[in-house]
Every structure is written in C-alpha cells, then in structure tokens.
Scaffold this motif. Structure first.
Motif, PDB file in Angstrom:
ATOM      1  N   ARG A 335     -43.843 -28.017 -22.156  1.00  0.00           N
ATOM      2  CA  ARG A 335     -43.306 -26.678 -21.898  1.00  0.00           C
ATOM      3  C   ARG A 335     -43.839 -25.714 -22.949  1.00  0.00           C
ATOM      4  O   ARG A 335     -44.022 -26.082 -24.114  1.00  0.00           O
ATOM      5  CB  ARG A 335     -41.785 -26.677 -21.918  1.00  0.00           C
ATOM      6  N   THR A 336     -44.107 -24.485 -22.514  1.00  0.00           N
ATOM      7  CA  THR A 336     -44.686 -23.474 -23.399  1.00  0.00           C
ATOM      8  C   THR A 336     -43.728 -22.300 -23.552  1.00  0.00           C
ATOM      9  O   THR A 336     -43.094 -21.873 -22.582  1.00  0.00           O
ATOM     10  CB  THR A 336     -46.023 -22.949 -22.829  1.00  0.00           C
ATOM     11  N   LEU A 337     -43.631 -21.790 -24.776  1.00  0.00           N
ATOM     12  CA  LEU A 337     -42.863 -20.592 -25.069  1.00  0.00           C
ATOM     13  C   LEU A 337     -43.814 -19.539 -25.622  1.00  0.00           C
ATOM     14  O   LEU A 337     -44.572 -19.804 -26.565  1.00  0.00           O
ATOM     15  CB  LEU A 337     -41.771 -20.895 -26.096  1.00  0.00           C
ATOM     16  N   ILE A 371     -37.843 -25.399 -29.104  1.00  0.00           N
ATOM     17  CA  ILE A 371     -37.890 -25.295 -27.645  1.00  0.00           C
ATOM     18  C   ILE A 371     -36.765 -26.091 -26.999  1.00  0.00           C
ATOM     19  O   ILE A 371     -36.160 -25.649 -26.006  1.00  0.00           O
ATOM     20  CB  ILE A 371     -39.265 -25.743 -27.109  1.00  0.00           C
ATOM     21  N   SER A 375     -34.098 -24.365 -24.655  1.00  0.00           N
ATOM     22  CA  SER A 375     -34.029 -24.763 -23.247  1.00  0.00           C
ATOM     23  C   SER A 375     -32.598 -24.872 -22.759  1.00  0.00           C
ATOM     24  O   SER A 375     -32.325 -24.792 -21.551  1.00  0.00           O
ATOM     25  CB  SER A 375     -34.748 -26.107 -23.039  1.00  0.00           C
ATOM     26  N   ASP A 378     -31.206 -22.357 -20.303  1.00  0.00           N
ATOM     27  CA  ASP A 378     -31.427 -22.458 -18.867  1.00  0.00           C
ATOM     28  C   ASP A 378     -30.186 -23.050 -18.205  1.00  0.00           C
ATOM     29  O   ASP A 378     -29.475 -23.863 -18.801  1.00  0.00           O
ATOM     30  CB  ASP A 378     -32.628 -23.363 -18.563  1.00  0.00           C
ATOM     31  N   ASN A 544     -47.509 -18.773 -29.711  1.00  0.00           N
ATOM     32  CA  ASN A 544     -47.022 -19.721 -28.711  1.00  0.00           C
ATOM     33  C   ASN A 544     -46.381 -20.905 -29.412  1.00  0.00           C
ATOM     34  O   ASN A 544     -46.750 -21.255 -30.538  1.00  0.00           O
ATOM     35  CB  ASN A 544     -48.171 -20.272 -27.842  1.00  0.00           C
ATOM     36  N   TYR A 570     -33.730 -19.647 -15.440  1.00  0.00           N
ATOM     37  CA  TYR A 570     -34.325 -19.614 -16.772  1.00  0.00           C
ATOM     38  C   TYR A 570     -33.606 -18.584 -17.637  1.00  0.00           C
ATOM     39  O   TYR A 570     -33.548 -17.393 -17.304  1.00  0.00           O
ATOM     40  CB  TYR A 570     -35.813 -19.279 -16.686  1.00  0.00           C
ATOM     41  N   VAL A 573     -34.732 -16.246 -24.276  1.00  0.00           N
ATOM     42  CA  VAL A 573     -34.969 -16.813 -25.608  1.00  0.00           C
ATOM     43  C   VAL A 573     -34.654 -15.716 -26.608  1.00  0.00           C
ATOM     44  O   VAL A 573     -35.349 -14.692 -26.668  1.00  0.00           O
ATOM     45  CB  VAL A 573     -36.430 -17.278 -25.756  1.00  0.00           C
ATOM     46  N   SER A 583     -40.680 -15.311 -23.865  1.00  0.00           N
ATOM     47  CA  SER A 583     -40.450 -15.696 -22.471  1.00  0.00           C
ATOM     48  C   SER A 583     -41.063 -17.069 -22.231  1.00  0.00           C
ATOM     49  O   SER A 583     -41.965 -17.503 -22.949  1.00  0.00           O
ATOM     50  CB  SER A 583     -41.084 -14.665 -21.520  1.00  0.00           C
ATOM     51  N   TRP A 584     -40.554 -17.742 -21.224  1.00  0.00           N
ATOM     52  CA  TRP A 584     -41.038 -19.072 -20.919  1.00  0.00           C
ATOM     53  C   TRP A 584     -42.389 -19.008 -20.222  1.00  0.00           C
ATOM     54  O   TRP A 584     -42.596 -18.235 -19.302  1.00  0.00           O
ATOM     55  CB  TRP A 584     -40.039 -19.823 -20.044  1.00  0.00           C
ATOM     56  N   GLU A 587     -44.812 -24.863 -17.580  1.00  0.00           N
ATOM     57  CA  GLU A 587     -44.264 -26.184 -17.845  1.00  0.00           C
ATOM     58  C   GLU A 587     -44.761 -27.114 -16.752  1.00  0.00           C
ATOM     59  O   GLU A 587     -44.963 -26.683 -15.610  1.00  0.00           O
ATOM     60  CB  GLU A 587     -42.732 -26.162 -17.898  1.00  0.00           C
TER      61      GLU A 587
END
Length: 733
Positions: A335-337, A371, A375, A378, A544, A570, A573, A583-584, A587
C-alpha cells in the motif's frame, strides 16, 4: 431453372471463385474462433481466477469483429470485381439469349449465396477446430490448468459470424447488381477485348519520383528516430509526429509510383540482362501497371506495417509484463501513501473553502506516518450494521515501511539530485519517455540508509554501509533508465550535496532490491540512498511511504486477499491537529498483480493476433486479386507470345517475376517501416522492463508465411491455369 444455371456456373467457374471462397472462409473461421473467447476462458478455468475477463474480452472482440466485417465486406467487393471481369461476356450472352437484367441479377445473387453458404459451412467447421485448439492457447496465456476440457459450440459467436457474413453478402450483391444495371450489352460482350488504357511515363521522370520518395521515407525515419513517439501528448510533439506520418505516407506512394520506371531504366542500362528471355516483356508490363497499382501498393505497405508492428509490439509487451511481474510482486500486499506538498495543500484548501466554506483543512506533512495505524481510519462495510475499522495488524505478518523523501528541501525549488544532471555527468542522453517524469522535474526520491537496510533485511538481503560519504541508487525500471544509473555508479560519479562529496558504494543498480510496491511494471524511476544524518540536515519533506506486508502465519492467501478486498470507505490521513496531510495511493495484492498481468496479456495477445491476421489476409487478398485480374487481362498477349514460339514455362516465369515484385516489395517496405518504428517502441517500453522482440518477431513471421505466402502460392498456381487456358487456344485453332 435459374437456380440450376447458378449452381452449374459455380461448379464450372470454381477456379474463379477460389480466392473469393478462400478469403471468405478464412474470415468466417477467424470471426467465429475469436468470438468464442468468452467460452474459451470458462473451459480454460480462467473465470475462477479472474471473473469478468471473458465478458470483457468477448465484448471488445465482438465490437472489433463488426469493424473488421466492414473491412472484409469491401475486400469481398474487390475480390468479386475479378470474377465480374472474367465473366462479363457470359452475362452479356445471357441477355442476348433473351434473359432480362433481373434474371441475370438473380443468377448472380444465387451464385454469391451458394459460395457464401459454402464459405459459412467450411469456415464454421474450421472455426470449431481452431476454437478448441485456442482453449489451450488461452490457458497458457492466463497460466491456468484445464480441468474439464470439452468440445463446445458458441451460438453467440455463430450469430455474430453469420451477421458479418450477411453484411458482406449484401454489400457484394449490391455491387453486382449495380454492374449489371449500368453495363450495356455491347460492353459486356466486348469485355474480353477491352483492356485498360495505360500511359507509359518517362523512365527518367519515374526514376526521379522514386528517388524523391526514398528520400522522403529516409527523412521520416530520421525524424521518428530523433523525435520519438508523442507519448506525452504535447501539442508540439503531436504536430511533429503528424508531419512525420504524412511524410512517410507520401514518400511510400511516390516510391511505388516511380519504382517500375526506375527498375526499367536500370535494366535497360544492363542490356545483356534486359534483352535476355522475356525480361523486356516483364519490365514493360510492370511499368505499364504503374497507373493503377502504385497507390494500392503504397497502402498495402502501410497496412502491412501496421500489422507487423501491432503483432510484434503487442506480443513483446505481453512478454515484458510476464518477465517483470515476478520481480515486481515481492509481497502478499502493498500500500502506498502520498503526502501533500505545501503547494498541493494550499490548492486543496482553496478548493475546499470555495465548495464547503469551513470544510476540511489540508496541510503539508511534517514527517512520515505509520501506514498500518493510518489504515485504521478506513471503514469496512461502511454505512451498514457490520461497519468496523480496517485493522491491517490483524493479518500482518512480516512487514516493512519505506519512507521516501522529496529531494527538494523545504523552501527550495531545486532538487539535490536530478536525472538530467546524472545524464550530463556520464555524457548520456535523457532516456525517451522521461522528459516529464518526477526524476527529471522533481529529482530522484531520497531514502535514509537505515530505512533502506530495514527493507533489505526484510527481503533477506545483506544491508549496506554507506559510511560518511557514500551513496547508491535504486531503480526497478528497464534498461534505458538503469543504463544511466549503472554508468553513474560504475564510473564513480561524485555528488556534491549540502557541502559533502559523496561517492557510490556499488557499481550497478540492484534491481531485485529496488521494488517498493506490487506492480506489473517498474514503479521506482530512481531513488538515491543517503546517510541518515545528511537526509536530516537537508530538511526534506516526505514524499511517499510504501508498506510491504506478508500475511501472518496461519492466514492463507485466499483469506488475506478476502480481508483486503472487502469493500471499505477510505478514511483521511491526518496529523495531530486533524489536518489532512496525504492521500492513499495504489494498493495491490500479489494475486491481483498476477491477475492483472494475465488479463493484459490475454487482451493484448488476442487483439494483436486478431487484427494482425485479418490485416495480413486483407492485404494478401488484394494483391492476389490485382495480379489475377492483370493476368486475365493479359491472356491475349500470352496467347500471341505462345503463337510466336515462346514456351509456356517462360511465360509463367515472367508472370512469377511480376507477382514477386507486387507481393514482396510492399512487404519489404512494410518491414522496413516496422523496424524503424519498433526501434523507437523498444526504447520507450524498456523504461518498464526488458523488451525483446525476438520471439514475437518469429511469431509474426509465421503468420506471414502461412497467410501472405499462402496467397502468393495460390496466386501463382491460378495464374498458371489462366496462362494454360490462354495458350491452349492456339493449339485448338
């Protein structure tokens, strides 16, 4: 009675209908086989892994079939033109004997119906066999095991095929009726004695035109190699590409327009060769056809170029994804932020204020966030009675988070390291496709040494020791980018950052230790690893964060994927003050990545083969019909040559030489166009992974040998039959 005449005509004129029947049968075969794709994926077990793929592929292929059906319809009109030219005198005789034009038209309609029905039966039988064989091809593309193979018949594919065949039949029938309605009896009866009026052009003029065309093609090649493809859609790039396209099309037309005259002039200069055998006749006939075939040969060359390029590039792209997906999916889930910069936060606040008044507040991130903890914002099963927080920790086993920083220090606009600077340091050009990338405009991302070593230990690799003045670069992109980074590391390029001189501690990029997210292609365009204290002193904003996570022991892949894929809302953050700082991003589970690759492979492979094969058949059929029409028109000349003592074998060799020119020259120029285009495509696609066209080129060559070469062979055999019939008249007189 009319039905009996029509049936007898089809049997008697079987050789004339052969090309029409062959092309129509191939069209039906391919149309049916490829439109059974939705059934094939079911039999191959693809739907168990990738639900909806059959419907997606089937819908795309069905729409494409309708378009190709129109293409084949006009091709059949062209093919039917050959039959009409051969039988105009026969149709005129029917009217002389008292038949009305309506009766003649009815006979033609029934003949077309009989041939179309025969093509439908033969094509469906061949299509059934091909569709059953394609099940195994489908299984290999989607990497599935066929558990329950069975023979099948697709009513939907059959109806689409019949619909296309009916459309082709109607178009052909309209053309036939138009010919009969407009033609006068005297024109029909004298059709065998009327030849096309041709004007011979000055050989020197033709040579000059051919040379101008060759120069235009060369200029277009040079422009394409220099400018590349307009991948970024910039207006200037699109304009340059349009100019290049027009130049190569015009050059191709001019080249073929002057080719025969140019060859004639060259052979005339070589008198010993020109006067040998029937070479003079062969070259004169080639030059005489320049009025009618130069444009069609140019268009055939361009269509063959599209076919070669689409099949080769498509299959090669599928191969790239197969090769890169394994390296690009190191974990069960990633998963990326994405963090907001000051500019992005200001813009978002402006939008929020205009829409909501006192709405959400956005702010730049001061540092990375966890992260897994973020998460939990969510919400799973949102707005239902089962609503609950998304708890990644519940399934998390071994995991690591990589925090990447923007290489532009806070308050500054210039990055500390850019791809441009690295290219200049090793005297290499900027790789195609990177002009607008982050590595160029915003610089390489920065990761701390300690954080990268956590990642290496997570991957089971030895950690690095940069010391006080060391650095290294990571990237999981293809050769065009990594060649630059490898040159920088290999040549020991020193970097001046914040008053410190840094030297590389590796001599090449470790691609296996550069993947920070599950993806089909490389996503790390360039990350520089720097000592922790240097990163801290630079005051770099976070860019990131990447979470790489394997499921905990006791949690199967299916259970973990089901947990991840459950519908959720979602959340934001935020920092400690309730401001949104990121923002997300993307993933993906490992399963999803592999399924995406399989889906793309199937889509690209099927479309490339489908389009390529149909285009090749269309081009081959057009050339075949042209040549058979030419041989039929020149049959009187061949009879005269035979009466003058020329051996039938020599006449056949002359015809073979002419047909070789018309088949091979467009193909040769199409291959040349494709080689230049593919060299540009290769450089662009190499951004994402190793790109090899060897296997795809061999597959494309096989298609051409079977389809294009098959038509060439049939054309020559039918031409020999026409020559034999024409020269036999002399012996019967």
């Amino acid at each position: 009675m009319l039905c009996k005449i029509a049936l007898g005509n089809v049997r008697r004129a079987g050789k004339d209908y052969l090309i029409y029947l062959l092309t129509l049968t191939l069209a039906v075969t391919v149309f049916y086989a490829f439109n059974t794709i939705s059934v094939q994926v079911d039999v191959a077990g693809v739907t168990e892994q990738n639900a909806g793929m059959g419907e997606t592929l089937g819908g795309i292929i069905s729409g494409l079939t309708i378009f190709l059906g129109f293409v084949m319809g006009f091709l059949m009109v062209y093919a039917n033109n050959f039959i009409m030219k051969r039988r105009k005198k026969e149709f005129g005789l029917y009217q002389v004997l008292g038949m009305s034009r309506g009766q003649v038209a009815l006979i033609m309609a029934m003949e077309t119906l009989f041939v179309s029905a025969a093509a439908l039966v033969l094509g469906i039988l061949c299509g059934l066999g091909l569709s059953w064989l394609m099940v195994f091809f489908t299984a290999s593309i989607f990497k599935t095991q066929i558990a329950d193979f069975h023979f099948f018949f697709s009513l939907g594919a059959f109806m689409i095929t019949v619909g296309c065949l009916v459309a082709i039949f109607i178009v052909t029938l309209i053309f036939n009726l138009r010919v009969v309605a407009r033609a006068k009896i005297i024109d029909l009866m004298s059709a065998g004695r009327k030849n096309e009026v041709v004007r011979m052009r000055n050989p020197w003029v033709s040579a000059a035109v051919c040379l101008v065309g060759a120069v235009a093609i060369g200029v277009a090649y040079a422009r394409l190699l220099h400018d590349g493809l307009p991948y970024d859609g910039a207006p200037e790039a699109m304009t340059n590409f349009l100019i290049t396209t027009i130049t190569v099309v015009v050059g191709t037309i001019l080249f073929f327009f002057g080719l025969s005259g140019f060859l004639l002039k060259v052979l005339q200069a070589a008198r010993g060769l020109y006067w040998r055998g029937l070479n003079m006749v062969t070259m004169r006939q080639l030059a005489a056809k320049v009025n009618t075939v130069s444009f069609s040969m140019a268009m055939i060359a361009m269509i063959l170029f599209l076919a070669i390029t689409s099949v080769t590039a498509g299959m090669s792209l599928a191969s790239v994804m197969n090769e890169t997906v394994e390296r690009g999916t190191p974990v069960d889930y990633s998963r990326t932020l994405v963090y907001f910069s000051q500019e992005t936060a200001d813009e978002m606040n402006s939008i929020s204020a205009s829409e909501d008044g006192e709405g959400k507040r956005y702010a730049p991130a001061t540092g990375p966030v966890d992260i897994i903890e973020a998460s939990a914002n969510d919400t799973v099963a949102f707005d239902t009675s089962k609503e609950h927080a998304f708890d990644l920790a519940a399934i998390a086993g071994k995991h690591v988070q990589i925090d990447a920083y923007d290489s532009r220090p806070r308050g500054e606009s210039m990055p500390v390291v850019t791809l441009n600077e690295l290219c200049d340091a090793v005297h290499m050009d900027l790789p195609a496709g990177t002009e607008n990338s982050d590595a160029t405009s915003q610089g390489l991302m920065v990761v701390k040494e300690s954080n990268y070593n956590e990642y290496l230990r997570f991957r089971g690799m030895e950690p690095l020791d940069l010391g006080e003045d060391g650095y290294t670069i990571t990237s999981d992109m293809g050769a065009t980018v990594n060649d630059v980074y490898n040159a920088v590391l290999r040549e020991g390029v020193e970097l001046e950052i914040s008053g410190r001189t840094l030297k590389p501690v590796q001599d090449k990029v470790n691609e296996d230790a550069s993947t920070f997210i599950n993806a089909m292609f490389g996503m790390n365009a360039g990350t520089i690893i720097l000592p922790d204290d240097l990163v801290d002193s630079l005051d770099l904003p976070p860019y990131n964060s990447y979470l790489l996570l394997d499921y905990a022991d006791g949690i199967s892949t299916e259970e973990g994927d089901a947990f991840i894929n459950e519908y959720r809302y979602y959340g934001d953050v935020t920092d400690g003050q309730g401001q949104i700082i990121g923002s997300w991003g993307t993933e993906a589970t490992r399963t999803e990545s592999y399924e995406s690759v399989d889906s793309m492979n199937g889509l690209i492979s099927y479309l490339a083969i489908y389009i390529g094969f149909v285009l090749v058949v269309a081009c081959a059929a057009i050339v075949t019909i042209q040549q058979l029409s030419g041989v039929a028109d020149a049959s009187e000349n061949y009879r005269i040559l035979s009466e003058l003592g020329t051996e039938r074998r020599d006449i056949a060799h002359s015809v073979l030489a002419q047909q070789t020119v018309f088949f091979v020259f467009p193909l040769a120029l199409g291959v040349a166009h494709s080689c230049v285009a593919l060299s540009v495509i290769v450089k662009l696609v190499e951004l994402f992974g190793g790109f090899s066209i060897g296997g795809a080129a061999a597959f494309t060559a096989a298609i051409f040998v079977v389809a294009y070469g098959g038509y060439f062979f049939v054309t020559y055999l039918m031409s020999k039959g026409i020559i034999r019939d024409a020269t036999r008249i002399r012996r019967s007189l």
